[in-house]
Design a protein around this motif. Sequence first.
Motif, PDB file in Angstrom:
ATOM      1  N   PRO A 114       0.811  -1.228   0.000  1.00  0.00           N
ATOM      2  CA  PRO A 114       0.000   0.000   0.000  1.00  0.00           C
ATOM      3  C   PRO A 114       0.839   1.270   0.000  1.00  0.00           C
ATOM      4  N   THR A 115       2.052   1.182   0.541  1.00  0.00           N
ATOM      5  CA  THR A 115       2.919   2.369   0.573  1.00  0.00           C
ATOM      6  C   THR A 115       3.497   2.702  -0.795  1.00  0.00           C
ATOM      7  N   LYS A 116       3.529   1.720  -1.711  1.00  0.00           N
ATOM      8  CA  LYS A 116       4.001   1.917  -3.089  1.00  0.00           C
ATOM      9  C   LYS A 116       5.348   2.650  -3.141  1.00  0.00           C
ATOM     10  N   LYS A 117       6.324   2.071  -2.485  1.00  0.00           N
ATOM     11  CA  LYS A 117       7.669   2.649  -2.517  1.00  0.00           C
ATOM     12  C   LYS A 117       8.275   2.508  -3.899  1.00  0.00           C
ATOM     13  N   ASN A 118       9.016   3.538  -4.320  1.00  0.00           N
ATOM     14  CA  ASN A 118       9.646   3.441  -5.634  1.00  0.00           C
ATOM     15  C   ASN A 118      10.902   2.587  -5.547  1.00  0.00           C
ATOM     16  N   GLU A 119      11.477   2.292  -6.698  1.00  0.00           N
ATOM     17  CA  GLU A 119      12.615   1.368  -6.775  1.00  0.00           C
ATOM     18  C   GLU A 119      13.846   1.912  -6.053  1.00  0.00           C
ATOM     19  N   THR A 120      14.039   3.227  -6.137  1.00  0.00           N
ATOM     20  CA  THR A 120      15.215   3.835  -5.489  1.00  0.00           C
ATOM     21  C   THR A 120      15.151   3.680  -3.976  1.00  0.00           C
TER      22      THR A 120
ATOM     23  N   THR B  96     -14.641   4.467  -4.609  1.00  0.00           N
ATOM     24  CA  THR B  96     -14.457   3.023  -4.391  1.00  0.00           C
ATOM     25  C   THR B  96     -12.973   2.672  -4.380  1.00  0.00           C
ATOM     26  N   ALA B  97     -12.227   3.240  -5.337  1.00  0.00           N
ATOM     27  CA  ALA B  97     -10.780   2.976  -5.396  1.00  0.00           C
ATOM     28  C   ALA B  97     -10.085   3.498  -4.137  1.00  0.00           C
ATOM     29  N   ASN B  98     -10.469   4.697  -3.682  1.00  0.00           N
ATOM     30  CA  ASN B  98      -9.869   5.267  -2.467  1.00  0.00           C
ATOM     31  C   ASN B  98     -10.215   4.445  -1.236  1.00  0.00           C
ATOM     32  N   ILE B  99     -11.463   3.975  -1.141  1.00  0.00           N
ATOM     33  CA  ILE B  99     -11.882   3.150   0.012  1.00  0.00           C
ATOM     34  C   ILE B  99     -11.095   1.842   0.039  1.00  0.00           C
ATOM     35  N   GLN B 100     -10.948   1.215  -1.139  1.00  0.00           N
ATOM     36  CA  GLN B 100     -10.191  -0.037  -1.212  1.00  0.00           C
ATOM     37  C   GLN B 100      -8.735   0.175  -0.793  1.00  0.00           C
ATOM     38  N   GLN B 101      -8.155   1.291  -1.252  1.00  0.00           N
ATOM     39  CA  GLN B 101      -6.763   1.569  -0.886  1.00  0.00           C
ATOM     40  C   GLN B 101      -6.649   1.857   0.612  1.00  0.00           C
ATOM     41  N   ALA B 102      -7.629   2.589   1.150  1.00  0.00           N
ATOM     42  CA  ALA B 102      -7.614   2.886   2.592  1.00  0.00           C
ATOM     43  C   ALA B 102      -7.740   1.608   3.412  1.00  0.00           C
ATOM     44  N   GLU B 103      -8.591   0.691   2.964  1.00  0.00           N
ATOM     45  CA  GLU B 103      -8.747  -0.590   3.668  1.00  0.00           C
ATOM     46  C   GLU B 103      -7.459  -1.408   3.600  1.00  0.00           C
ATOM     47  N   ALA B 104      -6.801  -1.391   2.426  1.00  0.00           N
ATOM     48  CA  ALA B 104      -5.536  -2.123   2.289  1.00  0.00           C
ATOM     49  C   ALA B 104      -4.474  -1.543   3.208  1.00  0.00           C
ATOM     50  N   ILE B 105      -4.436  -0.214   3.307  1.00  0.00           N
ATOM     51  CA  ILE B 105      -3.462   0.441   4.194  1.00  0.00           C
ATOM     52  C   ILE B 105      -3.765   0.101   5.652  1.00  0.00           C
TER      53      ILE B 105
ATOM     54  N   ASP C  46       4.142   6.761   7.701  1.00  0.00           N
ATOM     55  CA  ASP C  46       3.827   7.030   6.292  1.00  0.00           C
ATOM     56  C   ASP C  46       2.424   6.548   5.938  1.00  0.00           C
ATOM     57  N   MET C  47       2.076   5.360   6.437  1.00  0.00           N
ATOM     58  CA  MET C  47       0.749   4.816   6.134  1.00  0.00           C
ATOM     59  C   MET C  47      -0.353   5.622   6.819  1.00  0.00           C
ATOM     60  N   THR C  48      -0.073   6.105   8.036  1.00  0.00           N
ATOM     61  CA  THR C  48      -1.060   6.943   8.726  1.00  0.00           C
ATOM     62  C   THR C  48      -1.332   8.219   7.936  1.00  0.00           C
ATOM     63  N   THR C  49      -0.254   8.830   7.417  1.00  0.00           N
ATOM     64  CA  THR C  49      -0.395  10.043   6.603  1.00  0.00           C
ATOM     65  C   THR C  49      -1.220   9.760   5.347  1.00  0.00           C
ATOM     66  N   GLN C  50      -0.907   8.635   4.673  1.00  0.00           N
ATOM     67  CA  GLN C  50      -1.663   8.261   3.475  1.00  0.00           C
ATOM     68  C   GLN C  50      -3.121   7.990   3.807  1.00  0.00           C
ATOM     69  N   GLN C  51      -3.336   7.329   4.953  1.00  0.00           N
ATOM     70  CA  GLN C  51      -4.700   6.973   5.364  1.00  0.00           C
ATOM     71  C   GLN C  51      -5.532   8.237   5.622  1.00  0.00           C
ATOM     72  N   LEU C  52      -4.934   9.218   6.294  1.00  0.00           N
ATOM     73  CA  LEU C  52      -5.635  10.473   6.568  1.00  0.00           C
ATOM     74  C   LEU C  52      -5.976  11.210   5.277  1.00  0.00           C
ATOM     75  N   ALA C  53      -5.001  11.206   4.326  1.00  0.00           N
ATOM     76  CA  ALA C  53      -5.242  11.877   3.035  1.00  0.00           C
ATOM     77  C   ALA C  53      -6.379  11.197   2.276  1.00  0.00           C
ATOM     78  N   LEU C  54      -6.404   9.872   2.305  1.00  0.00           N
ATOM     79  CA  LEU C  54      -7.460   9.133   1.608  1.00  0.00           C
ATOM     80  C   LEU C  54      -8.817   9.364   2.267  1.00  0.00           C
ATOM     81  N   GLU C  55      -8.831   9.394   3.599  1.00  0.00           N
ATOM     82  CA  GLU C  55     -10.091   9.637   4.308  1.00  0.00           C
ATOM     83  C   GLU C  55     -10.637  11.018   3.966  1.00  0.00           C
ATOM     84  N   ALA C  56      -9.721  12.008   3.839  1.00  0.00           N
ATOM     85  CA  ALA C  56     -10.151  13.359   3.462  1.00  0.00           C
ATOM     86  C   ALA C  56     -10.741  13.362   2.049  1.00  0.00           C
TER      87      ALA C  56
END
Length: 592
Positions: free
Chosen positions: A217-223, A346-355, A266-276
């Motif tokens: 869910p964090t989708k870290k890049n290759e670097t 729906t996509a945001n909810i699914q991502q939030a649930e995965a996080i 990081d996931m908490t920050t992403q989760q808050l952004a998705l909830e917003a």
Amino acid sequence: MKFESLQFSPSHGAGWASEELVFGRAVTQLYAPNGSGKTPLIQSIMFCLGLEVQFREDVVRNTSKVTLKTLIKGQILSFSRRLDGKFDLTVSNAEKTINRFYNEEDFSRFMLKVLGLRDDRLTTNGNTSTIPYFSAILPLFYLDQDTGYSDYYVPARQSFIKGQYAEMIRLAVGLPARSSFDSAKKSIALKQELEYLDKTINDSRKLIDRLRQDLSPTKKNETDTDREISALKSRLDELKSTKDIRSETINSFDHLITEMRRQHRDMTTQQLALEAKIKSSAQIRQEIESEIETLDLNEEARRAFMSFSEICTTPSCGMFLVSADSYGKSLLYLRDQIKDLDTVSTANIQQAEAIATHKSWVERQISELSEKRGLAEREAGIEMFIEAISKIASEIFELELEKTKFKKYQAQEQSHFELQNRRNKTLTEQESLGPQREQSLEVVRFKRNLAEKMADWLNTLNSKNISRDIRIDSDLKPVLGTEKIGIIKGSSKARTVLAFHAALFEICTSDPSSPFRTLIFDTPRQQEIHSEDLDAYFKRLKLIATQNDAQIVFSTTSYRFEIDPNLDAEWLPRFGGFEQPMYLGDFQNLMD
């Protein structure tokens, strides 16, 4: 294709020749008085590429052939053509003959293949089939001294292809043919290709969705992943070489706990952004639903009014026709907006649930690692040391796995993008065969681009009394305001033609895959255009040539361009003549 050098060879012992004249990387200028032989040199460049040229009798009598060296796709190819009247052109590489051509059609097939241009059959004026002759393309990038400045496109011989100008433009800029001889057969093949691509793109999109779901869910890049792997491997090497087992074990658990807590933040920050985002989408949806309710009330009111015979005396009076149509369109638009919002939500909810699920797993890991760290503090046993090594190795394995998944996801995304591009090109090609061919995206984009750039070049040439409101018609010819090129006279016509060719040259050279990287002028109308305007024109052309790895070649009598010895070349006549120096002469005497 770029030019390397040009050379004339004598026909007999006292015949005329030239030095091997080397082209500049950006600009090549032939500066000499009238009568010095500039035009035969300019013409000979096109002559070597298949264009039919009528040389003066003395040139034909005293020279045997002319050789043009070119650079095509990293390979040096020499084109040598005899001047004895028959079509006789030899193509060689490093003095080794590749092929010898005795007719223009075979040579054209060779050039189209070498340059990577399409060779599909076109329709002639007599409704027979023909290939695109290479000599028919050249007038787009070569302006003849006598007729080249009289129109946008002046072929050496009468046009024989149906809509020849438009077909050559399409070929030069990579648009599909308009009068394809095999259009019916091709249309069926393109339809099948589109059906295959639609299915493939649909399958590719489903695969991308599955691969995206497998990613963290964090989708870290290759670097970032590589940096984490490198840090963990360094930590593992330290553990293997340590002598203080207890201290290094505790440090290792601390390192893993710190990394897990960082992931948790990081996931908490992403989760808050998705909830917003989810909350915002819900609010917007409520507002849209309120608008729909208002629309419904208005429609009910309209129907109520229509029921009163005093207002609308007949069932088809049409009084509320506009409002009814507006209601339907608005309702459809608002419902489409709701569908789009629901898809995004729906996509945001699914991502939030995965996080949230991954966060819970990270929290358990932190708790477990903290517990084992406590054991490591109390005990100095080898078990906790091995456990620390195992945890680090496991984390490295998970990161390597995530990296592999991410690479696979990226590769599939790139493949999907290429499929979409292929579909767009196929669709454009299919549309070019149908009645709506002028509406294809690529054609519309090219028309707009050509019109904008041509107006810009008219400004560079300081053109007066020429409209900048340029429209490109269905035959791909510019219309300036309401005027076509035939109405424009004098210096205005010359400037218009120069602006058109510069605009087309800029479009072609901005595409790295285009083989057309040279623009040639035989003495631009210097008597009709001020030197300062010509100077601004050629300076800008040089800038484009330098940026896009292209060349400008022109001959001149009065105007003289300031040459940069590192990029440009100036060809001056070196043979003695009756009245002025000449470009062709007795080469042996020159060497002596």
